[in-house]
Design an enzyme around this catalytic site. Structure first.
Site, mmCIF file in Angstrom:
data_model
loop_
_atom_site.group_PDB
_atom_site.id
_atom_site.type_symbol
_atom_site.label_atom_id
_atom_site.label_comp_id
_atom_site.label_asym_id
_atom_site.label_seq_id
_atom_site.Cartn_x
_atom_site.Cartn_y
_atom_site.Cartn_z
ATOM 1 N N LYS A 33 0.839 -1.211 0.000
ATOM 2 C CA LYS A 33 0.000 0.000 0.000
ATOM 3 C C LYS A 33 0.866 1.250 0.000
ATOM 4 C CE LYS A 33 -1.481 1.477 4.154
ATOM 5 N NZ LYS A 33 -1.220 2.834 4.654
ATOM 6 N N ASN A 34 1.883 1.264 0.854
ATOM 7 C CA ASN A 34 2.665 2.491 1.030
ATOM 8 C C ASN A 34 3.643 2.743 -0.117
ATOM 9 O OD1 ASN A 34 1.256 3.056 3.302
ATOM 10 N ND2 ASN A 34 2.852 2.414 4.737
ATOM 11 N N ILE A 63 9.171 7.019 16.390
ATOM 12 C CA ILE A 63 8.743 7.761 15.193
ATOM 13 C C ILE A 63 7.505 8.622 15.482
ATOM 14 C CG2 ILE A 63 8.071 7.581 12.751
ATOM 15 C CD1 ILE A 63 10.816 6.384 13.177
ATOM 16 N N ARG A 73 -8.181 -0.650 5.200
ATOM 17 C CA ARG A 73 -7.294 0.351 4.595
ATOM 18 C C ARG A 73 -5.960 -0.258 4.190
ATOM 19 N NH1 ARG A 73 -6.951 5.976 7.605
ATOM 20 N NH2 ARG A 73 -5.655 6.247 5.789
ATOM 21 N N ASP A 82 5.516 0.592 11.733
ATOM 22 C CA ASP A 82 4.285 -0.058 11.274
ATOM 23 C C ASP A 82 4.188 -1.522 11.710
ATOM 24 O OD1 ASP A 82 3.505 2.305 10.128
ATOM 25 O OD2 ASP A 82 4.027 1.739 8.068
ATOM 26 N N CYS A 125 -4.009 12.945 13.415
ATOM 27 C CA CYS A 125 -4.648 11.643 13.250
ATOM 28 C C CYS A 125 -4.376 10.817 14.493
ATOM 29 C CB CYS A 125 -4.174 10.940 11.987
ATOM 30 S SG CYS A 125 -2.554 10.221 12.156
ATOM 31 N N ARG A 177 -4.044 10.700 4.854
ATOM 32 C CA ARG A 177 -2.976 11.704 4.869
ATOM 33 C C ARG A 177 -2.071 11.619 3.645
ATOM 34 N NH1 ARG A 177 -1.543 14.344 9.188
ATOM 35 N NH2 ARG A 177 0.544 14.361 8.315
ATOM 36 N N ARG A 219 1.437 14.648 13.300
ATOM 37 C CA ARG A 219 1.892 14.426 11.925
ATOM 38 C C ARG A 219 1.853 15.669 11.030
ATOM 39 N NH1 ARG A 219 -0.497 8.919 9.683
ATOM 40 N NH2 ARG A 219 1.349 8.962 8.374
ATOM 41 N N PRO A 220 2.710 16.639 11.331
ATOM 42 C CA PRO A 220 2.751 17.841 10.490
ATOM 43 C C PRO A 220 3.296 17.538 9.088
ATOM 44 C CG PRO A 220 4.533 17.868 12.096
ATOM 45 C CD PRO A 220 3.700 16.646 12.396
ATOM 46 N N VAL A 221 3.152 18.519 8.170
ATOM 47 C CA VAL A 221 3.690 18.358 6.808
ATOM 48 C C VAL A 221 4.731 19.440 6.517
ATOM 49 C CG1 VAL A 221 1.725 17.128 5.812
ATOM 50 C CG2 VAL A 221 1.722 19.624 5.837
ATOM 51 N N ASP A 222 5.300 20.024 7.592
ATOM 52 C CA ASP A 222 6.239 21.134 7.421
ATOM 53 C C ASP A 222 7.455 20.766 6.564
ATOM 54 O OD1 ASP A 222 6.727 19.425 9.639
ATOM 55 O OD2 ASP A 222 8.225 20.820 10.415
ATOM 56 N N LEU A 223 7.889 19.502 6.635
ATOM 57 C CA LEU A 223 9.087 19.120 5.872
ATOM 58 C C LEU A 223 8.800 19.104 4.368
ATOM 59 C CD1 LEU A 223 10.339 16.222 8.190
ATOM 60 C CD2 LEU A 223 11.083 18.609 8.177
HETATM 61 C C1 EPZ Z 1 4.708 6.868 6.127
HETATM 62 O O1 EPZ Z 1 3.970 7.957 6.675
HETATM 63 C C2 EPZ Z 1 3.757 5.714 6.068
HETATM 64 N N1 EPZ Z 1 2.621 6.054 5.220
HETATM 65 C C3 EPZ Z 1 3.285 5.349 7.457
HETATM 66 O O2 EPZ Z 1 2.483 4.199 7.351
HETATM 67 C C4 EPZ Z 1 4.514 5.033 8.326
HETATM 68 O O3 EPZ Z 1 4.109 4.789 9.657
HETATM 69 C C5 EPZ Z 1 5.507 6.207 8.296
HETATM 70 O O4 EPZ Z 1 5.834 6.528 6.923
HETATM 71 C C6 EPZ Z 1 6.805 5.933 9.040
HETATM 72 O O5 EPZ Z 1 7.431 4.803 8.508
HETATM 73 C C7 EPZ Z 1 2.733 5.959 3.910
HETATM 74 O O6 EPZ Z 1 3.766 5.583 3.372
HETATM 75 C C8 EPZ Z 1 1.535 6.293 3.089
HETATM 76 P P1 EPZ Z 1 6.921 10.263 7.929
HETATM 77 P P2 EPZ Z 1 4.547 9.431 6.595
HETATM 78 O O7 EPZ Z 1 6.785 11.505 7.138
HETATM 79 O O8 EPZ Z 1 5.243 9.603 5.305
HETATM 80 C C9 EPZ Z 1 7.243 13.600 11.333
HETATM 81 C C10 EPZ Z 1 0.683 2.747 8.006
HETATM 82 O O9 EPZ Z 1 0.186 2.210 9.018
HETATM 83 N N2 EPZ Z 1 7.055 14.568 10.238
HETATM 84 O O10 EPZ Z 1 8.089 9.374 7.682
HETATM 85 O O11 EPZ Z 1 3.435 10.349 6.931
HETATM 86 C C11 EPZ Z 1 5.999 12.758 11.563
HETATM 87 O O12 EPZ Z 1 5.069 13.430 12.385
HETATM 88 C C12 EPZ Z 1 1.325 4.073 8.124
HETATM 89 O O13 EPZ Z 1 0.671 2.231 6.871
HETATM 90 C C13 EPZ Z 1 7.179 15.920 10.505
HETATM 91 O O14 EPZ Z 1 7.436 16.336 11.649
HETATM 92 O O15 EPZ Z 1 5.586 9.408 7.789
HETATM 93 C C14 EPZ Z 1 6.577 11.525 12.184
HETATM 94 O O16 EPZ Z 1 6.781 11.726 13.551
HETATM 95 C C15 EPZ Z 1 0.732 5.060 9.009
HETATM 96 N N3 EPZ Z 1 6.989 16.812 9.483
HETATM 97 C C16 EPZ Z 1 7.923 11.365 11.486
HETATM 98 O O17 EPZ Z 1 8.217 12.664 10.945
HETATM 99 C C17 EPZ Z 1 6.712 16.410 8.207
HETATM 100 O O18 EPZ Z 1 6.552 17.254 7.332
HETATM 101 C C18 EPZ Z 1 7.950 10.369 10.338
HETATM 102 O O19 EPZ Z 1 6.864 10.627 9.467
HETATM 103 C C19 EPZ Z 1 6.614 15.026 7.936
HETATM 104 C C20 EPZ Z 1 6.793 14.125 8.974
#
Ligand code: EPZ
Length: 434
Positions: free
Chosen positions: A22-23, A341, A411, A319, A129, A105, A134-138
């Site tokens: 999925k991911n 994480i 999902r 995960d 969530c 997301r 889970r911000p998107v600032d990066l």
């Molecule tokens: C991906 O989410 C996966 N989703 C998640 O899968 C998985 O848990 C996660 O990576 C970590 O491995 C998909 O691939 C669709 P991140 P993602 O950006 O990309 C912080 C599942 O069950 N962060 O690597 O959203 C964030 O809050 C799931 O299938 C920021 O601070 O994860 C987290 O603490 C749910 N700012 C950490 O980084 C940002 O802009 C890692 O998040 C982005 C992230």
């Protein structure tokens, strides 16, 4: 609403086909926005999140054919390993509306491709969530480095780059899977060279990069924390098979371990699960590669407690944290499980406790003291992996487990009940009594 009912205590023996990830499929689908030609993905799992992404792409103007049927985003005919053809000849809307983004997301992954292709995107902010803020600032900082102007207006991210993006050096202060994917896609159509430093190394990112290369992108360093992309003027269509789901593989490996059974996971990749296999081996579970996948077996006595800390790839995946906690709840001895994480990913703890698990959370760590036997209970969960950890606990528990809010499982796990039942599990889906 559906429930899953499990009568536990049966050893699972047999083989389980592993679906496409999925991911990996979600960002690959978003990559269709980068080209006017057809991107054809195979081995796509039939899951609710895939349908949500299809709906989102359809309203951006992508024409989708799923398993050969033009569906405009409703893949009823999709079965195992579906094929999705996507053609974004024209982008008819740059808006990703709140209603779709709040459902999933990963919708934010359309941001980079849209800005790169047409110079504008308006994507709803996803909000928090169940597993954290889970911000998107990066994602936003990275796109700004490539020259996009970002405004936050009325709950939406409005990104503008009317003259296109320009390659730059992007240093992520923290490893992010989604931000790496978003920037990787955007940089393919930027002018000049982009370097992504402290990039995520997950197999799903490598899979996305390999597909982008087939589409004509110039990328080096996939699978390392330094990815270099030389932008090209345009990308082409391609055909790509989605990589096997390492999280599904790990989940079923734990199903074999928790039931004292033997499962061959067809298509499962040991090379994508090294950290998980190490933990399973230390716990007394045998994992061997076979010509068709991997074989997981626990035959000699109880599992032993092993400490686990989640980390970005190649570390132990967040995960699989809930699932390993279910396993450690049945272990001989104690295990400390640390989530590094997400800040709020222990929502399964109270539910596992209702099934008899002995768990104590202190900050980011949970102390698990194994018990010889869990007991069935009526439980519910707040996210996908938490839900499946309760299924695993139910498979090992004495008596009946009833899992509510099954839509979380839908999902991310394709044909879960069928796959488990085929190996001897007593598991069924039914409508919840009103
Ligand atoms: C991906 O989410 C996966 N989703 C998640 O899968 C998985 O848990 C996660 O990576 C970590 O491995 C998909 O691939 C669709 P991140 P993602 O950006 O990309 C912080 C599942 O069950 N962060 O690597 O959203 C964030 O809050 C799931 O299938 C920021 O601070 O994860 C987290 O603490 C749910 N700012 C950490 O980084 C940002 O802009 C890692 O998040 C982005 C992230």
């Amino acid at each position: 609403m559906d429930q899953i009912v499990i009568h536990g205590g049966r050893r699972l023996v047999g083989e389980i086909p592993i679906s496409g990830a999925k991911n990996a499929a979600l960002p690959l689908m978003a990559a269709s926005l980068l080209t006017a030609d057809t991107l054809s993905l195979s081995n796509v799992p039939y899951l609710a999140d895939i349908t949500t992404m299809a709906h989102l792409l359809a309203q951006h103007g992508v024409v989708l054919h799923m398993n050969g049927n033009a569906e405009n985003g409703s893949p009823e005919n999709s079965g195992h390993g579906g094929v999705i053809d996507m053609r974004a000849e024209t982008i008819s809307s740059v808006v990703a509306p709140y209603d779709l983004v709040r459902k999933m997301r990963a919708s934010v992954l359309v941001l980079g491709p849209l800005v790169a292709r047409v110079g504008e995107a308006k994507v709803s902010l996803p909000g928090g969530c169940a597993i954290g803020t889970r911000p998107v600032d990066l994602h936003l900082q990275g796109l700004e480095r490539l020259g996009a102007e970002i405004r936050l207006e009325e709950g939406y991210i409005h990104a503008l780059a009317p003259r296109g993006l320009t390659g730059a050096k992007v240093v992520f202060p923290q490893v992010s899977v989604g931000a790496t994917e978003d920037l990787l896609m955007a940089a393919c159509l930027a002018k000049g060279e982009t370097q992504l430093l402290n990039a995520a190394r997950e197999p799903e990112i490598v899979d996305l990069g390999e597909c982008l290369i087939k589409m004509g992108a110039e990328i080096e360093g996939l699978g390392t924390d330094r990815i270099t992309i030389r932008g090209v003027a345009k990308l082409n269509g391609a055909a790509h098979a989605v990589v096997a789901d390492r999280i599904e593989t790990g989940t079923y490996a734990i199903a074999a371990a928790i039931t004292g059974g033997t499962l061959e996971l067809i298509g499962g990749r040991a090379d994508h699960l090294a950290a998980v296999i190490k933990v399973l081996n230390e716990a007394g579970v045998t994992v061997e590669e076979t010509p068709r996948g991997i074989k997981v077996q626990r035959s000699n006595g109880p599992v032993r407690g092993v400490d686990v800390m989640t980390e970005p790839y190649p570390g132990f995946p967040t995960d699989l944290q809930a699932q390993i906690m279910a396993l450690m709840s049945t272990a001989e001895g104690a295990a400390m499980i640390t989530e590094s994480i997400f800040e709020n990913r222990f929502m399964h703890v109270p539910e596992l406790t209702r099934m008899g698990a002995n768990l104590n959370v202190h900050g980011a760590s949970a102390m698990v003291r194994g018990r010889p036997q869990l007991t069935g209970a009526e439980v519910m969960a707040t996210d996908l992996r938490a839900s499946v950890s309760l299924v695993l606990a139910g498979l090992a528990a004495e008596g009946e487990t009833v899992l509510n809010r099954v839509y979380h499982l839908d999902r991310g796990y394709e044909h879960l009940e069928q796959k488990l039942a085929a190996c001897g599990a007593d598991i069924a889906r039914r409508r919840a009594p009103v």
